[in-house]
Structure formats: structure tokens, C-alpha cells
Design a protein around this motif. Structure first.
Motif, short mmCIF file in Angstrom:
data_model
loop_
_atom_site.label_atom_id
_atom_site.label_comp_id
_atom_site.label_asym_id
_atom_site.label_seq_id
_atom_site.Cartn_x
_atom_site.Cartn_y
_atom_site.Cartn_z
N ALA A 1 0.83 -1.21 0.00
CA ALA A 1 0.00 0.00 0.00
C ALA A 1 0.86 1.26 0.00
CB ALA A 1 -0.93 -0.01 1.20
N VAL A 2 1.95 1.24 0.75
CA VAL A 2 2.88 2.39 0.75
C VAL A 2 3.48 2.57 -0.63
CG1 VAL A 2 5.00 3.31 1.73
CG2 VAL A 2 3.38 2.11 3.20
N ALA A 3 3.87 1.47 -1.25
CA ALA A 3 4.46 1.54 -2.59
C ALA A 3 3.47 2.13 -3.58
CB ALA A 3 4.89 0.14 -3.04
N ALA A 4 2.21 1.70 -3.51
CA ALA A 4 1.20 2.22 -4.43
C ALA A 4 0.96 3.72 -4.21
CB ALA A 4 -0.11 1.45 -4.25
N ALA A 5 0.97 4.15 -2.95
CA ALA A 5 0.73 5.56 -2.65
C ALA A 5 1.84 6.46 -3.18
CB ALA A 5 0.58 5.75 -1.14
N HIS A 6 3.07 5.93 -3.26
CA HIS A 6 4.20 6.74 -3.68
C HIS A 6 4.69 6.40 -5.09
CE1 HIS A 6 5.08 8.76 0.19
NE2 HIS A 6 4.55 7.67 0.71
N SER A 7 3.98 5.51 -5.78
CA SER A 7 4.38 5.07 -7.12
C SER A 7 5.77 4.44 -7.11
CB SER A 7 4.32 6.23 -8.13
OG SER A 7 3.02 6.74 -8.23
#
Length: 297
Positions: free
Chosen positions: A21-27
Motif C-alpha cells: 500500500a505504501v508503494a502504491a501511494a508513492h508510485s
């Protein structure tokens, strides 16, 4: 020295729960996030994360560091606000998040007035369910947002955000005009079909919670998130629904609005420390004036 960008990733992990989820939020890729968090852990010199099943969780040291990170990020926001106030005029982009009924009623006159006063500032509105807005404020996709909760479904304060109250609305039960209800409208709708929001939205939770407080579970017939569509379905005799004041503006013929004891509370939210940013502060003032004018109609 601890890297602020890595601290932000740790903070986001504490809120979002997973590295994916963190990766998705920061691309980013999950691998890149994991590498940055590993580097932060080396900088800290103590374990910040521990394995929990297939994921990770924060250690007590990690939790303590997140609390300090909130203060650090708020201080950086305040520093940015101070620098912005030293510039002449407002320019750049202000990203605004709002729920649908506010986009339809409160925002248009506010945007028009704000655009006239600050023509060099670009305004970008994103329509969102309030559940999604805090994450977007935290990661910078929004600068200011209209959030709401209901007194029957209160939302705990978010330590990453500051906010100011904007509006307290009456909540109604929308029923067909020819329907006969008791003094307690929700209890009287025990046997009715219900029109509620999509599961996972705040509107869905509010309708279910109101029915549960009256001692029953609603018999859901339709799911609809747009209040114009909801009221059209009510007018067509397809059921009853919980609708707040802004969503109940200009109801179609064939709908009767029965006031409930519940209220919806809207506030203007922004990242901690950003309240004195001139664009955020000026927009808040304009939005309040627009809201007051709307309520006087």
C-alpha cells in the motif's frame, strides 16, 4: 542523520498497514520501499520493523519514531507555509478534495470567487469519498479536503491532520411522499426496502448504524452513492434512504424528508502545520463565506 523521506515511508506504513500500500501511494515498487525502510533501520541502529505473518509491523521503537516523525513533518509543513507567506501573491496549484454533495453545492461559488481573487493559483478538485481523503492529504495528492463524519458514526481525530469546523447538517430519512411513518422515522421503516451507499463507504455505514440503533438490520434493495440518484429511486417508490441536508437540496416531487436526530459534521482539513499556508488559509475563508451564503438561501 535520519532521512526525512524514509521517515515519511515509515509513517505511511503505520497508517496504510502494508508495504504494498505504501508503494502504491508513492508510485514505488514494494522492493524499493523495503530497501528504503531497511536503510532507515540501519540509520536508527535499532529494529523498527518485525515480521507479522506475511507482512510486517512496527516495533515499539518504530511506533515511537513515527510519533516523532509526525512532529517533524508538521514542522516542515509550517516552515513551507512561512516561506509561502513571504512571497508576493498566490501562485502554483491548490489540490482540493471534496465529497460529491459538497462539489455540487458549496464548491462552485467558492471556486469562482477564489479564482477571481487569486487568478495565478490553479485550483484542482478531486471528488472522493471522505474515507479516502486522509491518505491523499498525507501523501501530498491533496492540499486541503472537505471531510465529514456523523455523530452516530464518529471518526477518531487523525494525528497527521488539522481541521476547522465548516458545517453541521441535519440528516433526513427520505421516503415516498405517500408513505405513512411513526414519530420515529427509522423505526417506522423497519419493513421498508432501503437504498444505501456502496459497502465500505461512510454513507453505507451510517444507514446500517441508524437501523441497528432502532433494533433492526435494513433490507437493502439498491446501492447508490449519488444522492440525486438516491432521491430519484425514493421518488419511484424503490425504498427509503438516509440523506444529509446538502444531498437533500431540491428533492424531486414524490419525496418527503423526515428530519432525524443525527447530524453530519463537515470540516476543512489539511496536513498538520499547513493551516497558515496562505493558499490554504485563503481558501478556507472563501469556502466559509460560500457556505454561509448557501445556508442563507
Amino acid at each position: 542523520m535520519l532521512d526525512v523521506r524514509r521517515l515519511r515511508l515509515l509513517r505511511d506504513l503505520s497508517h496504510l498497514g502494508t508495504i504494498a500500500a505504501v508503494a502504491a501511494a508513492h508510485s514505488y515498487t514494494p522492493s524499493a520501499v523495503s530497501q528504503q525502510l531497511a536503510a532507515l533501520q540501519r540509520e536508527a541502529g535499532v529494529p523498527l520493523l518485525e515480521h507479522a505473518g506475511r507482512g510486517v509491523s512496527l516495533t515499539p521503537a518504530g511506533v515511537a519514531l513515527v510519533h516523532h516523525t509526525e512532529t517533524i513533518l508538521a514542522t516542515l509543513e509550517a516552515a513551507g507555509a512561512t516561506l509561502a507567506a513571504a512571497r508576493t501573491g498566490l501562485s502554483g496549484t491548490l489540490r482540493i478534495g471534496a465529497f460529491p454533495s459538497a462539489v455540487r453545492t458549496l464548491l462552485p461559488p467558492a471556486l469562482a470567487a477564489f479564482g477571481r481573487d487569486h487568478p495565478a493559483l490553479d485550483l484542482m478538485v478531486t471528488e472522493l469519498d471522505p474515507v479516502a481523503m486522509p491518505d491523499q492529504l498525507r501523501d501530498g495528492r491533496l492540499d486541503v479536503a472537505l471531510l465529514h463524519d456523523y455523530d452516530i458514526v464518529p471518526v477518531a481525530p487523525d494525528p497527521t491532520l488539522d481541521s476547522t469546523p465548516l458545517l453541521d447538517e441535519t440528516v433526513y430519512l427520505a421516503v415516498p411522499a405517500d408513505a405513512d411513518f411513526d414519530a420515529d422515522p427509522v423505526a417506522g421503516a423497519r419493513g421498508a426496502d432501503w437504498i444505501v451507499g456502496t459497502p465500505g463507504t461512510l454513507c453505507h455505514t451510517v444507514a446500517v448504524r441508524a437501523c441497528q440503533a432502532a433494533g433492526f438490520t435494513p433490507r437493502v434493495r439498491h446501492h447508490a452513492d449519488d444522492f440525486t440518484a438516491v432521491l430519484a429511486l425514493v421518488a419511484a417508490g424503490q425504498g427509503v434512504s438516509v440523506v444529509p441536508q446538502l444531498g437533500a437540496a431540491d428533492p424531486p416531487p414524490g419525496v418527503r424528508l423526515l428530519p432525524l436526530a443525527a447530524h453530519r459534521r463537515t470540516r476543512v482539513a489539511y496536513r498538520r502545520g499547513a493551516g497558515t499556508h496562505p493558499a490554504v488559509a485563503a481558501f478556507s475563508v472563501t469556502l466559509r463565506a460560500s457556505t454561509d451564503a448557501y445556508l442563507r438561501r
